[in-house]
Write a protein that holds these residues in place. Structure first.
Motif, PDB file in Angstrom:
ATOM      1  N   ASP A 174       0.611  -1.255  -0.067  1.00 13.48           N
ATOM      2  CA  ASP A 174       0.062   0.118   0.055  1.00 13.48           C
ATOM      3  C   ASP A 174       0.828   1.576  -0.131  1.00 13.48           C
ATOM      4  O   ASP A 174       0.444   2.400   0.117  1.00 13.48           O
ATOM      5  CB  ASP A 174      -0.967  -0.057   1.033  1.00 13.48           C
ATOM      6  N   GLU A 266      -4.475   0.248  -5.644  1.00 10.01           N
ATOM      7  CA  GLU A 266      -5.598  -0.519  -5.404  1.00 10.01           C
ATOM      8  C   GLU A 266      -5.452  -2.121  -5.741  1.00 10.01           C
ATOM      9  O   GLU A 266      -4.707  -2.658  -6.370  1.00 10.01           O
ATOM     10  CB  GLU A 266      -6.574   0.117  -6.358  1.00 10.01           C
ATOM     11  N   ARG A 267      -6.297  -2.768  -5.178  1.00  7.13           N
ATOM     12  CA  ARG A 267      -6.357  -4.587  -5.462  1.00  7.13           C
ATOM     13  C   ARG A 267      -6.948  -4.588  -6.871  1.00  7.13           C
ATOM     14  O   ARG A 267      -8.127  -3.913  -7.032  1.00  7.13           O
ATOM     15  CB  ARG A 267      -6.986  -5.013  -4.416  1.00  7.13           C
ATOM     16  N   THR A 270      -5.986 -10.581 -10.421  1.00 11.85           N
ATOM     17  CA  THR A 270      -4.745 -11.125 -10.859  1.00 11.85           C
ATOM     18  C   THR A 270      -4.551 -11.491 -12.367  1.00 11.85           C
ATOM     19  O   THR A 270      -5.642 -12.075 -12.835  1.00 11.85           O
ATOM     20  CB  THR A 270      -4.259 -12.258  -9.959  1.00 11.85           C
ATOM     21  N   ARG A 293      -6.453 -11.768  -6.205  1.00 10.28           N
ATOM     22  CA  ARG A 293      -6.262 -10.381  -6.204  1.00 10.28           C
ATOM     23  C   ARG A 293      -4.945 -10.062  -5.728  1.00 10.28           C
ATOM     24  O   ARG A 293      -4.419 -10.575  -4.951  1.00 10.28           O
ATOM     25  CB  ARG A 293      -7.307  -9.796  -5.343  1.00 10.28           C
ATOM     26  N   ALA A 294      -4.310  -8.916  -6.304  1.00  9.36           N
ATOM     27  CA  ALA A 294      -3.059  -8.285  -6.082  1.00  9.36           C
ATOM     28  C   ALA A 294      -3.171  -6.762  -6.027  1.00  9.36           C
ATOM     29  O   ALA A 294      -3.865  -6.307  -6.650  1.00  9.36           O
ATOM     30  CB  ALA A 294      -2.271  -9.000  -7.132  1.00  9.36           C
ATOM     31  N   ARG A 295      -2.094  -6.513  -5.080  1.00  7.76           N
ATOM     32  CA  ARG A 295      -1.917  -5.043  -5.117  1.00  7.76           C
ATOM     33  C   ARG A 295      -0.287  -4.731  -5.211  1.00  7.76           C
ATOM     34  O   ARG A 295       0.430  -5.191  -4.530  1.00  7.76           O
ATOM     35  CB  ARG A 295      -2.361  -4.345  -4.011  1.00  7.76           C
ATOM     36  N   CYS A 306       4.624  -6.498  -4.173  1.00  4.41           N
ATOM     37  CA  CYS A 306       3.228  -7.185  -4.453  1.00  4.41           C
ATOM     38  C   CYS A 306       2.942  -7.928  -3.282  1.00  4.41           C
ATOM     39  O   CYS A 306       3.655  -9.068  -2.633  1.00  4.41           O
ATOM     40  CB  CYS A 306       3.666  -7.802  -5.656  1.00  4.41           C
ATOM     41  N   ALA A 308      -0.506 -10.536  -2.671  1.00  2.00           N
ATOM     42  CA  ALA A 308      -1.716 -11.203  -3.370  1.00  2.00           C
ATOM     43  C   ALA A 308      -2.525 -12.175  -2.442  1.00  2.00           C
ATOM     44  O   ALA A 308      -1.745 -12.778  -1.387  1.00  2.00           O
ATOM     45  CB  ALA A 308      -0.932 -12.002  -4.579  1.00  2.00           C
ATOM     46  N   TYR A 312      -8.964  -9.482   0.882  1.00  2.00           N
ATOM     47  CA  TYR A 312      -8.358  -8.565   1.751  1.00  2.00           C
ATOM     48  C   TYR A 312      -6.984  -9.087   2.403  1.00  2.00           C
ATOM     49  O   TYR A 312      -5.979  -8.251   2.419  1.00  2.00           O
ATOM     50  CB  TYR A 312      -8.929  -7.808   2.910  1.00  2.00           C
ATOM     51  N   PRO A 314      -3.783 -10.517   2.309  1.00  3.29           N
ATOM     52  CA  PRO A 314      -2.491 -11.042   1.509  1.00  3.29           C
ATOM     53  C   PRO A 314      -2.257 -12.538   1.859  1.00  3.29           C
ATOM     54  O   PRO A 314      -1.690 -12.898   3.290  1.00  3.29           O
ATOM     55  CB  PRO A 314      -1.460 -10.079   1.470  1.00  3.29           C
TER      56      PRO A 314
END
Length: 411
Positions: A174, A266-267, A270, A293-295, A306, A308, A312, A314
């Motif tokens: 983040d 933002e997430r 993937t 989902r990844a950010r 990164c 993933a 929410y 990871p």
């Protein structure tokens, strides 16, 4: 906003004292790789160089003098009351005479605040890595509403917990880059900035000396408006505090506060063919549902991160550290834990949930870290082992360090 605009707006100006040949510094960092723009000295800052007047102003007696009366009352050991809606203190600002009224107002509004501040000096008991901290708490009536903690310390790559605990808080997906010339990252709850090595120096197996700032729980997700507001306030306070530390250490120069920062991370869904946004890094079929989902954060800064997982929480974090000094934070992970990992340009180690690999690139050392943060349905442990070879190969190509092939133990 474009990356180029962010880089331009985040430019810093640092003019530390030079005690080393610039050519010698260039040999260590590689051409154009010193993020601090100055060569390193051979010794750490000497507290005796701090101006006498500033030291006097920081004493409890001097800090008790105010224009409004209330703001100068000593509330405890090293604590001073401060209100952003009163006349300013006759004397130093909070946190090493660094945080001005606008920075305090951005963080705390018009609430009463209490400041607990330690003088900046090397820890006489430990290894000298810690220089002190400053904690500010705001109150509404008698109830604490917000607390911000600033620390000044040198990151240790071999001893203690800096190699695990500090990256878990301050190298997260983040976070965004502060911009060119500002070696640090920021989110709405955490931010950090490295001091110029020309001012602090650095030993083998130690990372940079950093000023970091923390507010509330790490990784707390807020609405985008609140996230931008808090991140901007933290960044401003961080830069001002870092400039105060540079001055306190007897060095010259200042960093400039970035006018803008990249948009909050933002997430996203993937892309299995380019996992974590890295071309050529294919996510194994068995993990595509668990890591849906990844950010990705930190692009353009000292580290790209990164995370993933599911919605929410990871399950895995993948970190690429291109900053030469910061890469030393992971020294113990490469030297002391797990089974050895070998590669065409480097080496590392791997245990059940974490793999650390360091490659020697044209620009200097680059560290690749894969950490399993939570269990997944298809892999109770072993994600680090499964993902490391593909991650290193693809990331090495992305940063201009490829080709690179990792050989795992037993394979």
């Amino acid at each position: 906003m474009s990356n180029e605009e962010s880089v331009e707006n985040g430019a810093a100006e640092v003019d530390g004292e030079n005690t080393t040949d610039p050519a010698e510094a260039a040999r260590e960092h590689g051409p154009g790789q010193d993020p601090y723009t100055q060569p390193e000295p051979t010794t750490a800052p000497d507290p005796a160089r701090v101006p006498v007047l500033r030291s006097l102003l920081r004493s409890r007696t001097a800090r008790a003098v105010t224009a409004a009366g209330l703001a100068g009352a000593l509330l405890g050991a090293g604590a001073v009351a401060w209100r952003t809606d009163t006349l300013p203190l006759v004397g130093p600002a909070p946190c090493w005479d660094s945080l001005g009224d606008p920075a305090m107002s951005d963080l705390f509004g018009d609430r009463r605040t209490e400041v607990e501040e330690q003088a900046l000096q090397a820890d006489p008991v430990g290894r000298g890595d810690s220089y002190g901290q400053c904690r500010i708490t705001s109150y509404k009536d008698d109830r604490a509403r917000r607390q911000v903690t600033l620390r000044v310390h040198r990151l240790d790559g071999l001893n203690g917990t800096d190699g695990r605990d500090w990256p878990a808080e301050f190298l997260a997906a983040d976070m965004v880059s502060l911009g060119a010339g500002l070696p640090g990252l920021a989110s709405s709850s955490r931010a950090w900035l490295a001091l110029p090595q020309s001012c602090t120096g650095r030993d083998e197996f130690t990372g940079p000396t950093v000023v970091d700032i923390a507010m509330g729980p790490t990784g707390l997700d807020l609405g985008s408006d609140y996230e931008r507001e808090d991140r901007t306030a933290l960044t401003r306070a961080l830069v001002e505090a870092t400039n105060g530390v540079i001055r306190d250490f007897g060095c010259s120069g200042t960093y400039r506060t970035p006018r803008t920062l990249p948009a909050p991370m933002e997430r996203k869904q993937t892309d299995a063919a380019a996992f974590c946004g890295v071309k050529g890094f294919t996510l194994p079929e068995a993990h595509r549902e668990d890591l849906a989902r990844a950010r990705v954060g930190g692009d353009g800064g000292p580290a790209r991160v990164c995370e993933a997982g599911g919605s929410y929480n990871p399950a895995v974090r993948l970190t690429t550290v291109t900053d030469t000094a910061l890469s030393e934070v992971f020294s113990s992970g490469m030297l002391r834990t797990g089974l050895p990992v070998k590669g065409s340009k480097g080496s590392g180690s791997i245990d059940g949930t974490r793999a650390v690999y360091r490659a020697s690139c044209q620009t200097g050392p680059v560290v690749f870290v894969v950490e399993q943060l939570d269990h997944t349905e298809h892999s109770a442990t072993g994600l680090a082992r499964e993902l490391l070879p593909g991650y290193v190969a693809a990331e090495a190509e992305r940063v201009g360090c490829g080709p690179e092939k990792v050989t795992l133990p037993g394979s």
